[in-house]
Design an enzyme around this catalytic site. Structure first.
Site: not given
Ligand code: F6R
Length: 276
Positions: A67, A136, A138, A143
């Site tokens: 992303d 959440d 994701h 989302e």
């Molecule tokens: C970012 C991504 C997100 C993160 C997720 C966890 O490229 O794909 O799905 O893996 O938001 O983020 P952290 O590791 O910061 O808790």
């Protein structure tokens, strides 16, 4: 799906880095799907260390990130391109032309998303996709209510994602509220998937994702459909799992895990990669 419980976040990251290193040694042209976020910083620190100390070779590897924020230039410190350069790409022998992220600055975002999917296919599809999970549920920025067959597209971020991620911006109000993300369907097309989850704040959502029903409300639950998905967690994240005993037994007894059972070396992570 297989789930491995490691003693702490350091060992969990080390195991994930070791699994990636093994895949890369077996297939130097590996097409690697990458994630950003706090959880991944340790993994990238270990991969840099393996490159420096064990000559882990990335010269033929191609990468696709999950992303990117919409509207941030690649040199903005909050962009995922900046994150990847800073944590990984600038410290290994990868050809930067072989590192891809969705283009959140493209004039035609829909066309950029279509092109991203096409480029993945041109490279033969993703061999190994690395994932983290949001509070959440994701994966990428899929989302709640993301279609389980969704492809790369624009996505509005939830207030909870904005609250958590905006703390990574010097000025939180600079954080975009929309992103381009691979879809759940794009992620499920990868040949192999590794999901890394650490910390007690992720224990509820981890249990829902791996032991709960498959639902678009928790995008990560779609991983239950994938035939080659490994989930690596630490003890803190594992506390709400019902089948912990079984997961531990599999790791301790299945031959495929034998080479990864030695206690994880307490390795010195390079200072600029030290998790905050
Ligand atoms: C970012 C991504 C997100 C993160 C997720 C966890 O490229 O794909 O799905 O893996 O938001 O983020 P952290 O590791 O910061 O808790």
């Amino acid at each position: 799906m297989e789930l491995v419980i490691q003693p702490d976040a350091e060992c969990a990251a080390w195991l994930v880095a070791s699994l990636i290193a093994k895949a890369l040694r077996e297939k130097p042209h590996l097409v690697l799907g990458l994630a950003t976020g706090r959880t991944m910083e340790r993994v990238y620190g270990y991969l840099v260390q393996m490159h420096r100390e064990e000559k882990l070779d990335f010269s033929l590897c191609r990468t696709f990130n999950l992303d990117e924020y919409i509207g941030l230039s690649p040199d903005h410190p909050g962009s995922y391109r900046y994150y990847m350069d800073h944590h990984l790409f600038n410290h290994i022998n990868i050809d930067h032309r072989n590192t891809f992220l969705p283009d959140g600055t493209a004039p035609d975002l829909k066309a950029a998303c279509r092109r991203y999917e096409e480029t993945i296919l041109e490279f033969g599809g993703i061999d190994l996709q690395l994932l983290g999970i949001g509070a959440d549920g994701h994966i990428g920025f899929n989302e709640p209510l993301s279609a389980l067959r969704s492809r790369t597209r624009e996505k509005a971020l939830t207030p909870s994602t904005i609250a958590v991620n905006s703390t990574l911006f010097r000025r939180p109000e600079e954080m975009p509220t929309r992103a381009l993300t691979m879809g759940v369907g794009t992620i499920l097309d990868a040949s192999n998937i590794i999901l890394l989850v650490t910390g007690s704040t992720k224990s509820d959502i981890l249990a829902k994702a791996v032991e709960g029903p498959i639902t678009a409300m928790v995008s990560a639950s779609a991983l239950q459909l994938h035939p080659h998905c490994q989930v690596v967690v630490d003890e803190h994240a594992a506390v709400k799992l019902q089948a912990q005993e079984y997961y531990r037994w599999v790791f301790d007894n299945e031959p495929d895990w034998a080479e990864f059972r030695a206690p994880c070396p307490s390795r010195k992570v390079l200072p600029h990669h030290r998790p905050k």
